[in-house]
Write a protein that holds these residues in place. Structure first.
Motif, mmCIF file in Angstrom:
data_model
loop_
_atom_site.group_PDB
_atom_site.id
_atom_site.type_symbol
_atom_site.label_atom_id
_atom_site.label_comp_id
_atom_site.label_asym_id
_atom_site.label_seq_id
_atom_site.Cartn_x
_atom_site.Cartn_y
_atom_site.Cartn_z
ATOM 1 N N ASN A 35 45.749 -33.497 -32.656
ATOM 2 C CA ASN A 35 45.863 -32.729 -33.928
ATOM 3 C C ASN A 35 47.478 -32.624 -34.660
ATOM 4 O OD1 ASN A 35 43.015 -32.604 -33.837
ATOM 5 N ND2 ASN A 35 43.130 -30.408 -33.092
ATOM 6 N N CYS A 36 48.183 -32.483 -33.751
ATOM 7 C CA CYS A 36 49.668 -32.478 -34.033
ATOM 8 C C CYS A 36 50.149 -33.739 -34.748
ATOM 9 C CB CYS A 36 50.549 -32.132 -32.751
ATOM 10 S SG CYS A 36 50.275 -30.467 -32.272
ATOM 11 N N ASP A 37 49.644 -34.814 -33.963
ATOM 12 C CA ASP A 37 50.030 -36.195 -34.388
ATOM 13 C C ASP A 37 49.232 -36.344 -35.952
ATOM 14 O OD1 ASP A 37 51.696 -36.574 -32.344
ATOM 15 O OD2 ASP A 37 50.258 -37.741 -31.324
ATOM 16 N N TYR A 38 48.057 -35.904 -35.880
ATOM 17 C CA TYR A 38 47.288 -36.248 -37.230
ATOM 18 C C TYR A 38 47.908 -35.313 -38.399
ATOM 19 C CZ TYR A 38 43.500 -36.843 -40.452
ATOM 20 O OH TYR A 38 42.693 -37.119 -41.407
ATOM 21 N N ARG A 39 48.146 -34.058 -37.834
ATOM 22 C CA ARG A 39 48.857 -33.383 -39.184
ATOM 23 C C ARG A 39 50.003 -34.007 -39.677
ATOM 24 N NH1 ARG A 39 49.406 -28.081 -41.985
ATOM 25 N NH2 ARG A 39 51.611 -27.949 -41.966
ATOM 26 N N ARG A 40 51.018 -34.477 -38.729
ATOM 27 C CA ARG A 40 52.266 -35.132 -38.996
ATOM 28 C C ARG A 40 51.903 -36.283 -40.155
ATOM 29 N NH1 ARG A 40 53.788 -36.105 -34.704
ATOM 30 N NH2 ARG A 40 53.444 -38.546 -34.444
ATOM 31 N N TYR A 41 50.756 -37.046 -39.546
ATOM 32 C CA TYR A 41 50.237 -38.422 -40.356
ATOM 33 C C TYR A 41 49.997 -38.076 -41.826
ATOM 34 C CZ TYR A 41 47.490 -42.293 -41.737
ATOM 35 O OH TYR A 41 46.994 -43.400 -42.412
ATOM 36 N N GLY A 153 53.128 -29.252 -34.597
ATOM 37 C CA GLY A 153 52.028 -28.301 -34.837
ATOM 38 C C GLY A 153 51.019 -28.477 -35.877
ATOM 39 N N PHE A 154 50.141 -27.853 -36.040
ATOM 40 C CA PHE A 154 48.994 -28.133 -37.197
ATOM 41 C C PHE A 154 48.311 -26.750 -37.174
ATOM 42 C CE2 PHE A 154 46.847 -28.364 -32.927
ATOM 43 C CZ PHE A 154 45.694 -27.607 -33.218
ATOM 44 N N GLY A 193 43.238 -15.135 -39.947
ATOM 45 C CA GLY A 193 43.207 -15.949 -41.184
ATOM 46 C C GLY A 193 43.414 -17.343 -40.638
ATOM 47 N N VAL A 194 44.153 -18.186 -41.239
ATOM 48 C CA VAL A 194 44.719 -19.593 -40.805
ATOM 49 C C VAL A 194 45.611 -19.368 -39.764
ATOM 50 C CG1 VAL A 194 45.785 -21.736 -41.551
ATOM 51 C CG2 VAL A 194 44.454 -20.345 -43.527
ATOM 52 N N MET A 195 45.122 -20.073 -38.598
ATOM 53 C CA MET A 195 46.045 -20.136 -37.429
ATOM 54 C C MET A 195 46.813 -21.262 -37.436
ATOM 55 S SD MET A 195 43.042 -18.969 -34.634
ATOM 56 C CE MET A 195 41.839 -17.613 -35.057
ATOM 57 N N SER A 196 48.218 -20.960 -36.851
ATOM 58 C CA SER A 196 49.342 -21.963 -36.523
ATOM 59 C C SER A 196 49.162 -22.521 -35.154
ATOM 60 C CB SER A 196 50.285 -21.699 -37.345
ATOM 61 O OG SER A 196 50.241 -21.205 -38.706
#
Length: 439
Positions: A35-41, A153-154, A193-196
């Motif tokens: 998920n971290c890699d996909y968020r960066r992508y 992170g994501f 709320g939105v979690m980081s």
């Protein structure tokens, strides 16, 4: 691990953010890493598309400006303006970029949650909005994310807390068992709320914003006391004494950081950057450096949280300075000291805690001469009488000494600590708000 981090004030509730360490199985760690890699992508793809759309929009505006100029109608003596079609090349926004990315999705992207892409593009839109905000002229453009960054992170708006355990959103079509994440402490029982989620130094953490109703926040009891806080590099002065912001354990941590940085720099110089970064010893030293940075951050946050809590517990009114930190950073050494003293974080944390617990926070005017004014007689030093970073050359005094030269002042020709005098001048503003201006 449990830290208060945020203080965003809402209409019916407060946002109170706490950070927890996440303990996950090997399979779920792989999910977090993916998920971290996909968020960066998604961020990098969206930023590249946004830059292309922005450049095309600027070129289109320039062409329209030079081609469709206002022409004067000889019969009506009015300006005839040719309207351009903005739909041909609209200004980029996060919804347009999101729709383009969704249209061009690859097959492998459907194994990830669609919310990861949307939240990444939303954050990119906020970053561009901050860049165009004239109130923040030094704010830089959004930049591409690197896989070598120490923090990855994501975000997730679908994660849920069930019986004290955290469940991530499961993508459609995934057949593997979806395991819960264990938190380092029991979470609060409020809407979230939105979690980081983020990864640092091989450990995983999550920041959870809780929506706490205002009626649930218990106001602090009135004490009838007030104080001013004079901010200095390394220590803060208030009515009860002074608080060291750079304790011995923090200085030792910074010495470790300096040592590890020198080791890494020496390895890059001897072996070359690319070859050094592939060495196991280099990566091991880099891990130690990241751990030292994390320890320094934890110490600073702990100091700031405890000090601000003590202020709102013991004082009803608090006065602080409105410092222009960027203009105060005149040298490399001074910049480093001001950065470590965390003037901005102190004001941010104290502001939302005063709002939560019903305390009054007063911000002194930038031009209020708290350092140059005598707290006893009110005389303001001007011209060659002023105290500078190097003291006063005319009278040969040091930078931390304040001497009043008013013959009618009880402190005439007496050496007083400059920081204590400034703190008293700030405290005066509570009873005399009319003085909160340039004198």
């Amino acid at each position: 691990m449990n830290k208060e981090k945020g203080g965003e004030i809402m209409s019916d509730y407060y946002i109170k953010t706490r950070s927890y360490e996440v303990f996950a199985s090997k399979a779920m760690k792989n999910i977090l890493d993916r998920n971290c890699d996909y968020r960066r992508y998604c961020w990098n793809q969206a930023l590249a598309l946004w830059n292309d759309l922005y450049s095309a929009h600027q070129i289109y505006d320039k062409i329209c400006y030079t081609t469709f100029t206002p022409k004067k109608n000889k019969r009506s003596n009015k300006l005839k303006i040719i309207q351009k079609d903005v739909h041909l090349n609209p200004s980029p926004n996060w919804r347009l970029v999101r729709d383009r990315l969704v249209e061009d999705k690859e097959d492998w992207q459907f194994t990830y949650s669609a919310h990861l892409l949307q939240l990444a593009v939303q954050d990119l839109g906020k970053a561009w909005k901050s860049f165009f905000d004239k109130a923040q002229p030094d704010w830089g453009k959004p930049h591409f994310k690197s896989k070598r960054a120490p923090r990855q992170g994501f975000k997730s708006d679908q994660a849920k807390l069930i019986d004290g355990r955290l469940f991530l959103e499961k993508p459609q079509g995934l057949k593997k068992d979806w395991e819960p994440l264990i938190l380092s402490e029991k979470p609060m029982n409020y809407p979230t709320g939105v979690m980081s989620f983020y990864r640092e130094n091989g450990c995983y953490f999550v920041s959870i914003p809780y929506k706490i109703p205002k009626r649930k926040i218990i106001k602090k009891a009135d004490t009838g006391k007030a104080t001013g806080v004079d901010l200095n590099v390394g220590h803060f002065n208030y009515l009860g004494g002074n608080k060291s912001i750079l304790p011995k354990k923090l200085e030792q941590t910074y010495e470790k950081i300096k040592h590890y940085q020198r080791l890494l720099a020496r390895k890059r110089e001897v072996n070359g950057k690319e070859q050094a970064m592939q060495s196991k010893k280099y990566l091991k030293t880099k891990t130690k450096l990241q751990a030292a940075y994390q320890r320094a951050s934890n110490i600073q946050n702990d100091l700031m949280q405890k000090f601000t809590t003590m202020l709102v517990d013991n004082y009803d009114s608090i006065v602080i300075e409105d410092l222009d930190v960027k203009k105060m950073m005149m040298s490399h050494v001074a910049s480093k000291g001001m950065h470590r003293s965390m003037f901005g974080k102190f004001r941010q944390v104290l502001s939302y805690k005063c709002e939560w617990y019903g305390k009054k926070l007063i911000v002194a005017n930038k031009l209020y001469p708290s350092t140059q004014r005598c707290a006893v007689c009110g005389l303001v030093k001007k011209g060659d009488e002023k105290i500078t970073l190097y003291g006063n050359k005319k009278h040969g005094t040091k930078h931390n000494e304040f001497i009043c030269y008013n013959p009618n002042c009880p402190n005439y020709n007496k050496k007083v600590d400059r920081d204590e005098n400034a703190m008293l001048n700030l405290t005066i503003l509570i009873k005399h708000p009319e003085l909160n201006k340039a004198l």
